[in-house]
Scaffold this motif. Structure first.
Motif, mmCIF file in Angstrom:
data_model
loop_
_atom_site.group_PDB
_atom_site.id
_atom_site.type_symbol
_atom_site.label_atom_id
_atom_site.label_comp_id
_atom_site.label_asym_id
_atom_site.label_seq_id
_atom_site.Cartn_x
_atom_site.Cartn_y
_atom_site.Cartn_z
ATOM 1 N N HIS A 60 0.852 -1.197 0.000
ATOM 2 C CA HIS A 60 0.000 0.000 0.000
ATOM 3 C C HIS A 60 0.887 1.246 0.000
ATOM 4 O O HIS A 60 1.114 1.888 1.025
ATOM 5 C CB HIS A 60 -0.924 -0.015 1.217
ATOM 6 C CG HIS A 60 -1.724 -1.266 1.348
ATOM 7 N ND1 HIS A 60 -2.587 -1.706 0.372
ATOM 8 C CD2 HIS A 60 -1.777 -2.192 2.361
ATOM 9 C CE1 HIS A 60 -3.159 -2.836 0.763
ATOM 10 N NE2 HIS A 60 -2.673 -3.154 1.958
ATOM 11 N N GLU A 61 1.383 1.613 -1.165
ATOM 12 C CA GLU A 61 2.423 2.623 -1.245
ATOM 13 C C GLU A 61 1.917 4.028 -0.908
ATOM 14 O O GLU A 61 2.650 4.819 -0.300
ATOM 15 C CB GLU A 61 3.060 2.613 -2.636
ATOM 16 C CG GLU A 61 3.852 1.344 -2.907
ATOM 17 C CD GLU A 61 4.678 1.427 -4.177
ATOM 18 O OE1 GLU A 61 4.503 2.411 -4.943
ATOM 19 O OE2 GLU A 61 5.505 0.521 -4.405
ATOM 20 N N VAL A 62 0.710 4.367 -1.284
ATOM 21 C CA VAL A 62 0.192 5.702 -0.973
ATOM 22 C C VAL A 62 0.024 5.865 0.534
ATOM 23 O O VAL A 62 0.406 6.888 1.120
ATOM 24 C CB VAL A 62 -1.134 5.962 -1.706
ATOM 25 C CG1 VAL A 62 -1.764 7.274 -1.245
ATOM 26 C CG2 VAL A 62 -0.914 5.987 -3.214
ATOM 27 N N SER A 63 -0.526 4.851 1.166
ATOM 28 C CA SER A 63 -0.680 4.895 2.626
ATOM 29 C C SER A 63 0.680 4.996 3.306
ATOM 30 O O SER A 63 0.846 5.745 4.284
ATOM 31 C CB SER A 63 -1.417 3.658 3.115
ATOM 32 O OG SER A 63 -2.707 3.572 2.537
ATOM 33 N N ALA A 64 1.637 4.249 2.793
ATOM 34 C CA ALA A 64 2.986 4.292 3.364
ATOM 35 C C ALA A 64 3.601 5.671 3.203
ATOM 36 O O ALA A 64 4.179 6.223 4.151
ATOM 37 C CB ALA A 64 3.861 3.235 2.692
ATOM 38 N N ARG A 65 3.480 6.234 2.020
ATOM 39 C CA ARG A 65 4.037 7.578 1.784
ATOM 40 C C ARG A 65 3.444 8.593 2.743
ATOM 41 O O ARG A 65 4.162 9.385 3.362
ATOM 42 C CB ARG A 65 3.756 8.007 0.342
ATOM 43 C CG ARG A 65 4.228 9.422 -0.010
ATOM 44 C CD ARG A 65 3.447 9.953 -1.193
ATOM 45 N NE ARG A 65 2.019 10.063 -0.895
ATOM 46 C CZ ARG A 65 1.074 10.140 -1.827
ATOM 47 N NH1 ARG A 65 1.384 10.070 -3.109
ATOM 48 N NH2 ARG A 65 -0.198 10.271 -1.466
ATOM 49 N N ARG B 61 10.712 8.680 -2.008
ATOM 50 C CA ARG B 61 10.824 7.627 -3.034
ATOM 51 C C ARG B 61 9.453 7.161 -3.513
ATOM 52 O O ARG B 61 9.335 6.611 -4.626
ATOM 53 C CB ARG B 61 11.619 6.444 -2.480
ATOM 54 C CG ARG B 61 13.092 6.738 -2.273
ATOM 55 C CD ARG B 61 13.888 5.476 -1.997
ATOM 56 N NE ARG B 61 13.580 4.870 -0.712
ATOM 57 C CZ ARG B 61 14.201 5.161 0.428
ATOM 58 N NH1 ARG B 61 15.168 6.075 0.445
ATOM 59 N NH2 ARG B 61 13.874 4.548 1.547
ATOM 60 N N LEU B 62 8.428 7.386 -2.714
ATOM 61 C CA LEU B 62 7.081 6.952 -3.060
ATOM 62 C C LEU B 62 6.220 8.100 -3.590
ATOM 63 O O LEU B 62 5.045 7.897 -3.902
ATOM 64 C CB LEU B 62 6.400 6.359 -1.820
ATOM 65 C CG LEU B 62 7.087 5.146 -1.187
ATOM 66 C CD1 LEU B 62 6.452 4.822 0.158
ATOM 67 C CD2 LEU B 62 7.020 3.946 -2.119
ATOM 68 N N SER B 63 6.798 9.272 -3.706
ATOM 69 C CA SER B 63 6.028 10.468 -4.043
ATOM 70 C C SER B 63 5.720 10.567 -5.529
ATOM 71 O O SER B 63 6.501 10.115 -6.378
ATOM 72 C CB SER B 63 6.798 11.716 -3.597
ATOM 73 O OG SER B 63 6.122 12.887 -3.981
ATOM 74 N N ASP B 64 4.586 11.193 -5.833
ATOM 75 C CA ASP B 64 4.262 11.513 -7.225
ATOM 76 C C ASP B 64 5.169 12.624 -7.748
ATOM 77 O O ASP B 64 5.364 12.751 -8.953
ATOM 78 C CB ASP B 64 2.795 11.958 -7.343
ATOM 79 C CG ASP B 64 1.825 10.831 -7.036
ATOM 80 O OD1 ASP B 64 2.206 9.654 -7.230
ATOM 81 O OD2 ASP B 64 0.701 11.117 -6.600
ATOM 82 N N ILE B 65 5.681 13.450 -6.846
ATOM 83 C CA ILE B 65 6.645 14.485 -7.219
ATOM 84 C C ILE B 65 8.030 13.849 -7.263
ATOM 85 O O ILE B 65 8.376 13.030 -6.412
ATOM 86 C CB ILE B 65 6.643 15.629 -6.175
ATOM 87 C CG1 ILE B 65 5.237 16.192 -5.989
ATOM 88 C CG2 ILE B 65 7.605 16.733 -6.570
ATOM 89 C CD1 ILE B 65 5.128 17.181 -4.830
#
Length: 406
Positions: A71-76, A118-122
């Motif tokens: 769950h990468e968004v939750s992790a970020r 590292r998980l960011s959309d930016i």
């Protein structure tokens, strides 16, 4: 903004408001901040660390579990919040920099932020910027994949904030508007202090110069549209750099500061020579007693002197006060600035009352004075609590400035 909690300690209240402000760009969550603050004993630095470290560990642990489950968004999101809470945990402990809790919480905060990046959309890339015999740490935010040169904003914090925190104090806001962004920690700021003990220096152009050397070697940067933003005491350091660095094409003092030594000199009838002589004396017990009284009775002075001794390399509170006399834009320095300059002001600022006005009054370049208000919820230092509003107005000014400069 009047204190909603910690009514007897303005430093504890402001640091809580600072955290609440970071909600705007994902750096905190309201319930996490309030419930943590409610567990803290007012004015107790150990209690502050204990509760923020507990919240940071809990949020970071949940984020790591989210990441392990894919769950990468939750992790970020969790890691971003944890980075803020770890930074806050060690904030009041600098009276004893050897306390292992200081480096532990700092390292965990940086680790959490970099994992979130590292998980960011930016596109956020940790960078090392050559500086003297070492390197300054920072982050490069690349806007899009285009190699076409874009406007770029260089950003740094002030007396006590980090490059990681600048994500919430402007970097994310400018990146989503299509700017490249370079954030960095200079001497006296967390990266160099924690790694090498590099203390503040007043000639900030000697810091910004190497940063610009690094930045302008990148092909995606438009050299005619490079801005510099300094937050908090950075509102003095950035103008100091701009006074001697023509490669800066626009300047933002967020908020403006003209003279860090003004409060010190005020205790000596504004006589700076007398202040310097007394503060630099081998022995001045009466002055030491005055400073100890200030620290005992004023939460701001208590924190400022303990933190300030560390980040300036002073051996005593009096030594720190003496060093602050060198941090100013007097003697024609402010008047040297040539690029368009935005001076932000917060009328409820507990630290720098009258300083934005003094800076603005001494500028001879194209200048804009941007005052926020209590009615907007934006009268606190660096508009903490109103980050979306502040970033909208600041970025709009920069958009229009670079547009008119073409």
């Amino acid at each position: 903004m009047d204190a909603l909690i910690f009514e007897k300690d303005v430093t504890f209240w402001y640091e809580t408001l600072r955290l609440l402000g970071h909600i705007a760009y994902g750096g905190a969550d309201f319930g996490e901040v309030i419930t943590t603050a409610q567990r803290i004993t007012e004015s107790d630095y150990d209690s502050w660390h204990k509760e923020w470290r507990a919240t940071a560990d809990r949020v970071a642990g949940e984020a790591r579990r989210s990441l392990a489950a894919g769950h990468e968004v939750s992790a970020r999101d969790g890691l971003l919040r944890a980075s803020t809470y770890y930074r806050s945990a060690e904030f009041f402990l600098h009276g004893d920099p050897s306390d292992p809790r200081v480096d532990q919480s700092y390292a965990l905060g940086v680790e959490s932020f970099r994992a979130a990046a590292r998980l960011s959309d930016i596109r956020i890339e940790p960078v090392l910027i050559p500086y003297a015999h070492t390197a300054l740490t920072g982050y490069l935010y690349r806007a899009g994949d285009s190699r076409t040169p874009r406007p770029t904003i260089v950003m740094h914090n002030g007396f006590d904030g980090s490059a990681e925190e600048m994500h919430f104090f402007g970097a994310a806001a400018f990146a989503e508007r299509g700017y490249h962004v370079l954030t960095f920690d200079g001497p006296g700021q967390p990266g160099p202090m924690h790694r090498e003990g590099l203390v503040f220096r007043p000639d900030w152009e000697k810091v910004v110069g190497p940063v610009l050397d690094y930045l302008l070697a990148l092909p995606e940067v438009d050299p005619e549209r490079v801005a510099l933003l300094g937050a908090s005491m950075g509102g003095l350091l950035a103008p100091r750099a701009a006074a001697f660095e023509p490669r800066i094409k626009a300047l933002i003092a967020f908020d403006g500061v003209y003279d860090m030594g003004a409060i010190v000199a005020g205790h000596f009838g504004e006589d700076r020579d007398q202040a310097r002589a007394v503060l630099g004396a081998e022995s001045a017990p009466e002055v030491d007693e005055i400073i100890q009284g200030l620290m005992a009775n004023d939460p701001v002075m208590r924190w400022a002197f303990t933190h300030g001794m560390w980040v300036t390399g002073a051996r005593s509170p009096r030594g720190y006060a003496a060093k602050m006399l060198d941090y100013h834009l007097r003697d024609g320095i402010a008047e040297r600035i040539r690029c368009p300059t935005l001076v932000c002001s917060a009328p409820g600022d507990f630290a720098f009352q009258g300083q934005p006005e003094a800076l603005h009054d001494h500028l001879t370049c194209p200048r804009t004075f941007l005052e926020f208000t209590a009615e907007e919820g934006a009268d606190a230092h660096c508009q903490s609590g109103a980050q979306r509003l502040a970033m909208a107005r600041i970025s709009d000014w920069l958009d229009e400035t670079f547009r008119s400069e073409k």
